[in-house]
Design a protein around this motif. Structure first.
Motif, PDB file in Angstrom:
ATOM      1  N   LYS A 266      44.181  28.831  54.025  1.00  0.00           N
ATOM      2  CA  LYS A 266      43.191  27.742  54.171  1.00  0.00           C
ATOM      3  C   LYS A 266      41.857  28.142  53.542  1.00  0.00           C
ATOM      4  O   LYS A 266      41.179  27.329  52.915  1.00  0.00           O
ATOM      5  CB  LYS A 266      42.989  27.413  55.654  1.00  0.00           C
ATOM      6  N   LEU A 267      41.491  29.400  53.709  1.00  0.00           N
ATOM      7  CA  LEU A 267      40.245  29.881  53.095  1.00  0.00           C
ATOM      8  C   LEU A 267      40.346  29.775  51.570  1.00  0.00           C
ATOM      9  O   LEU A 267      39.416  29.313  50.897  1.00  0.00           O
ATOM     10  CB  LEU A 267      39.981  31.334  53.509  1.00  0.00           C
ATOM     11  N   ALA A 268      41.510  30.181  51.031  1.00  0.00           N
ATOM     12  CA  ALA A 268      41.700  30.141  49.574  1.00  0.00           C
ATOM     13  C   ALA A 268      41.673  28.717  49.045  1.00  0.00           C
ATOM     14  O   ALA A 268      41.283  28.477  47.898  1.00  0.00           O
ATOM     15  CB  ALA A 268      43.011  30.825  49.204  1.00  0.00           C
ATOM     16  N   ALA A 269      42.093  27.758  49.894  1.00  0.00           N
ATOM     17  CA  ALA A 269      42.029  26.357  49.455  1.00  0.00           C
ATOM     18  C   ALA A 269      40.587  25.859  49.458  1.00  0.00           C
ATOM     19  O   ALA A 269      40.221  24.969  48.693  1.00  0.00           O
ATOM     20  CB  ALA A 269      42.888  25.490  50.382  1.00  0.00           C
ATOM     21  N   GLY A 291      58.323  36.387  51.773  1.00  0.00           N
ATOM     22  CA  GLY A 291      57.658  35.980  53.019  1.00  0.00           C
ATOM     23  C   GLY A 291      56.253  35.514  52.714  1.00  0.00           C
ATOM     24  O   GLY A 291      55.683  35.849  51.678  1.00  0.00           O
ATOM     25  N   PRO A 292      55.668  34.742  53.666  1.00  0.00           N
ATOM     26  CA  PRO A 292      54.378  34.079  53.389  1.00  0.00           C
ATOM     27  C   PRO A 292      53.194  35.034  53.279  1.00  0.00           C
ATOM     28  O   PRO A 292      52.186  34.692  52.669  1.00  0.00           O
ATOM     29  CB  PRO A 292      54.206  33.144  54.594  1.00  0.00           C
ATOM     30  N   SER A 293      53.304  36.227  53.886  1.00  0.00           N
ATOM     31  CA  SER A 293      52.097  37.072  53.964  1.00  0.00           C
ATOM     32  C   SER A 293      52.136  38.229  52.971  1.00  0.00           C
ATOM     33  O   SER A 293      51.345  39.160  53.085  1.00  0.00           O
ATOM     34  CB  SER A 293      51.956  37.611  55.389  1.00  0.00           C
ATOM     35  N   SER A 294      53.030  38.160  51.997  1.00  0.00           N
ATOM     36  CA  SER A 294      53.091  39.206  50.975  1.00  0.00           C
ATOM     37  C   SER A 294      52.746  38.616  49.614  1.00  0.00           C
ATOM     38  O   SER A 294      52.484  37.421  49.488  1.00  0.00           O
ATOM     39  CB  SER A 294      54.480  39.838  50.952  1.00  0.00           C
ATOM     40  N   GLY A 301      50.345  30.659  47.067  1.00  0.00           N
ATOM     41  CA  GLY A 301      49.420  29.905  47.913  1.00  0.00           C
ATOM     42  C   GLY A 301      48.015  29.802  47.335  1.00  0.00           C
ATOM     43  O   GLY A 301      47.111  29.302  48.007  1.00  0.00           O
ATOM     44  N   GLY A 302      47.771  30.304  46.132  1.00  0.00           N
ATOM     45  CA  GLY A 302      46.465  30.109  45.484  1.00  0.00           C
ATOM     46  C   GLY A 302      45.499  31.266  45.603  1.00  0.00           C
ATOM     47  O   GLY A 302      44.336  31.149  45.209  1.00  0.00           O
ATOM     48  N   LEU A 303      45.972  32.394  46.130  1.00  0.00           N
ATOM     49  CA  LEU A 303      45.091  33.569  46.183  1.00  0.00           C
ATOM     50  C   LEU A 303      44.930  34.149  44.780  1.00  0.00           C
ATOM     51  O   LEU A 303      45.898  34.207  44.017  1.00  0.00           O
ATOM     52  CB  LEU A 303      45.667  34.633  47.113  1.00  0.00           C
ATOM     53  N   ILE A 304      43.723  34.572  44.447  1.00  0.00           N
ATOM     54  CA  ILE A 304      43.454  35.183  43.137  1.00  0.00           C
ATOM     55  C   ILE A 304      43.739  36.672  43.265  1.00  0.00           C
ATOM     56  O   ILE A 304      43.272  37.311  44.222  1.00  0.00           O
ATOM     57  CB  ILE A 304      41.980  34.922  42.729  1.00  0.00           C
ATOM     58  N   TRP A 305      44.476  37.228  42.317  1.00  0.00           N
ATOM     59  CA  TRP A 305      44.910  38.625  42.433  1.00  0.00           C
ATOM     60  C   TRP A 305      43.884  39.552  41.792  1.00  0.00           C
ATOM     61  O   TRP A 305      43.593  39.439  40.610  1.00  0.00           O
ATOM     62  CB  TRP A 305      46.300  38.781  41.798  1.00  0.00           C
ATOM     63  N   GLY A 306      43.336  40.465  42.575  1.00  0.00           N
ATOM     64  CA  GLY A 306      42.197  41.283  42.118  1.00  0.00           C
ATOM     65  C   GLY A 306      42.566  42.486  41.268  1.00  0.00           C
ATOM     66  O   GLY A 306      41.680  43.216  40.830  1.00  0.00           O
ATOM     67  N   GLY A 307      43.843  42.708  41.029  1.00  0.00           N
ATOM     68  CA  GLY A 307      44.224  43.833  40.171  1.00  0.00           C
ATOM     69  C   GLY A 307      43.812  45.161  40.770  1.00  0.00           C
ATOM     70  O   GLY A 307      43.830  45.351  41.985  1.00  0.00           O
ATOM     71  N   ARG A 308      43.372  46.075  39.906  1.00  0.00           N
ATOM     72  CA  ARG A 308      43.133  47.438  40.377  1.00  0.00           C
ATOM     73  C   ARG A 308      41.718  47.647  40.931  1.00  0.00           C
ATOM     74  O   ARG A 308      41.341  48.768  41.266  1.00  0.00           O
ATOM     75  CB  ARG A 308      43.398  48.427  39.257  1.00  0.00           C
ATOM     76  N   LEU A 309      40.944  46.590  41.022  1.00  0.00           N
ATOM     77  CA  LEU A 309      39.557  46.757  41.475  1.00  0.00           C
ATOM     78  C   LEU A 309      39.474  46.999  42.979  1.00  0.00           C
ATOM     79  O   LEU A 309      40.138  46.323  43.775  1.00  0.00           O
ATOM     80  CB  LEU A 309      38.737  45.513  41.127  1.00  0.00           C
ATOM     81  N   HIS A 310      38.627  47.937  43.365  1.00  0.00           N
ATOM     82  CA  HIS A 310      38.272  48.129  44.774  1.00  0.00           C
ATOM     83  C   HIS A 310      37.689  46.809  45.311  1.00  0.00           C
ATOM     84  O   HIS A 310      37.010  46.095  44.554  1.00  0.00           O
ATOM     85  CB  HIS A 310      37.235  49.251  44.848  1.00  0.00           C
ATOM     86  N   PRO A 311      37.911  46.471  46.582  1.00  0.00           N
ATOM     87  CA  PRO A 311      37.377  45.196  47.096  1.00  0.00           C
ATOM     88  C   PRO A 311      35.870  45.016  46.855  1.00  0.00           C
ATOM     89  O   PRO A 311      35.418  43.898  46.579  1.00  0.00           O
ATOM     90  CB  PRO A 311      37.696  45.270  48.596  1.00  0.00           C
ATOM     91  N   LEU A 312      35.101  46.085  46.936  1.00  0.00           N
ATOM     92  CA  LEU A 312      33.648  45.947  46.703  1.00  0.00           C
ATOM     93  C   LEU A 312      33.354  45.604  45.250  1.00  0.00           C
ATOM     94  O   LEU A 312      32.419  44.861  44.950  1.00  0.00           O
ATOM     95  CB  LEU A 312      32.920  47.235  47.094  1.00  0.00           C
ATOM     96  N   LYS A 313      34.129  46.151  44.349  1.00  0.00           N
ATOM     97  CA  LYS A 313      33.925  45.843  42.919  1.00  0.00           C
ATOM     98  C   LYS A 313      34.458  44.436  42.624  1.00  0.00           C
ATOM     99  O   LYS A 313      33.876  43.702  41.825  1.00  0.00           O
ATOM    100  CB  LYS A 313      34.590  46.893  42.039  1.00  0.00           C
ATOM    101  N   ALA A 314      35.558  44.063  43.297  1.00  0.00           N
ATOM    102  CA  ALA A 314      36.075  42.697  43.141  1.00  0.00           C
ATOM    103  C   ALA A 314      35.010  41.692  43.603  1.00  0.00           C
ATOM    104  O   ALA A 314      34.815  40.642  42.988  1.00  0.00           O
ATOM    105  CB  ALA A 314      37.357  42.531  43.947  1.00  0.00           C
ATOM    106  N   ARG A 315      34.294  42.024  44.664  1.00  0.00           N
ATOM    107  CA  ARG A 315      33.238  41.128  45.166  1.00  0.00           C
ATOM    108  C   ARG A 315      32.131  40.976  44.126  1.00  0.00           C
ATOM    109  O   ARG A 315      31.620  39.879  43.886  1.00  0.00           O
ATOM    110  CB  ARG A 315      32.675  41.671  46.482  1.00  0.00           C
TER     111      ARG A 315
END
Ligand code: ASP
Length: 339
Positions: A266-269, A291-294, A301-315
């Motif tokens: 829902k957040l991704a939408a 499965g839905p959560s993998s 479901g529309g999530l953008i895939w961040g690749g090899r970036l650390h979450p802080l760098k993805a942000r």
């Protein structure tokens, strides 16, 4: 032969602290103080020193970094050294890397040990950073290196460097790729050039990202038994609490707890939402687990895939994309470049 002109921009941080009457360290030193503590600098380069701010890096903002990038673009020096705090150095250096496209070295450095301690590392790191900025190999490969971080006699790519310890002196590492160069005696020993195809391609879309409006991005860390209620709060709040995007620090190769997955979708939408590995960077899976959560379900479901970036760098990348006004489709394309 004339020495290279290196412009030092001081933002604050531990490297620029001094004790107050109680002994607590406060931001206080300016660029001139930092330079005068290292007389050897004059033998390496012609130094120009400028105090930009006296703040802890934990309080820096995207707007301040945008202004710093604009300032750096306008400098005529042969190389630039930014001094700041270590707390956000892994984010600020990557942001500068995304914003700048110069043919000259841009180095970011800092200190873990403040000037009142035995063996403070600030003076040595500043000298090392100026040596790196003035080095012929670094200058010849400045574009290929991008913005680099110099800490404790090692040179790291801004896209990879992480603060991996809160207090010890050797707090920085590039866990995925290792350092690009080392300093030994008065020499820089090159070891690698970073693979920058994704960053170069991303920059084509970002176009310097100079004039956009701030686009706040929330980070949610997935953890054992997470319910997703915090995500729901953002999804359902008026104007999503001001957030324009989100990053999910996902488990493993790109997984979220099943009970939180509906909230994640829902957040991704509602706003562009990037999945990045909470393990600290490294390529995620794309097509292994069902499965839905993998990864397969989340990507569908529309999530953008961040690749090899650390979450802080993805942000940092997501904020920069959204600030530049990129559509969700282009943002997805940009992140896709990171593997
Ligand atoms: N809190 C400081 C800062 O990031 C810590 C440091 O410089 O190491 O500004």
């Amino acid at each position: 032969m004339s020495k290279p002109r290196i412009h030092i921009l001081a933002l604050g941080g531990t490297i620029a602290t001094r004790p107050d009457a109680t002994g607590a360290m406060q931001m206080g030193l300016g660029a001139d103080d930092l330079v005068s503590a290292v007389p050897l600098l004059a033998s390496v380069a012609e130094i120009e020193a400028e105090t930009v701010s006296r703040v802890g890096s934990h309080s820096l903002s995207f707007d301040q970094l945008q202004a710093l990038a604009t300032k750096i673009r306008g400098l005529e020096a042969d190389g630039i050294v930014v001094t700041q705090g270590t707390d956000t150095l892994e984010e600020t250096s990557f942001l500068l890397d995304l914003l700048l496209d110069l043919d000259k070295p841009v180095i970011v450095t800092a200190a873990m040990r403040n000037p009142s301690l035995t063996s403070p590392d600030g003076p040595g790191n500043l000298l090392a950073a100026v040596r790196v900025a003035a080095d012929p190999w670094v200058r010849a490969h400045a574009k290929a290196l991008g913005v680099v971080v110099v800490m404790l006699d090692e040179v790291y790519a801004a896209s990879d460097v992480l603060k991996v310890h809160p207090t010890r002196i050797n707090a920085f590492a590039s866990t995925q790729t290792g350092p690009l160069a080392a300093l030994v005696e008065d020499r820089i020993v090159p070891m690698a050039l970073p693979v920058r195809d994704a960053i170069v391609a991303a920059k084509k879309h970002l176009g310097g990202a100079k004039d956009g409006k701030a686009a706040p991005v929330a980070v949610f860390w997935m953890s054992l038994d997470e319910s997703g209620r915090l995500l729901d709060a953002v999804t359902t709040a008026p104007d999503h609490l001001g957030y324009r995007g989100a990053v999910i620090g996902a488990m493993g190769g790109g997984h979220t707890p099943e009970r939180a997955t509906d909230s994640v979708l829902k957040l991704a939408a509602a706003i562009p939402t990037v999945v990045a590995p909470r393990a600290g960077g490294g390529p995620m899976l794309r097509q292994t687990y069902g499965g839905p959560s993998s990864e397969i379900g989340l990507r569908k479901g529309g999530l953008i895939w961040g690749g090899r970036l650390h979450p802080l760098k993805a942000r940092v990348l997501l904020e920069t994309c959204l600030r530049a006004g990129l559509s969700r489709a282009i943002v997805t394309e940009v992140f896709d470049l990171f593997g």
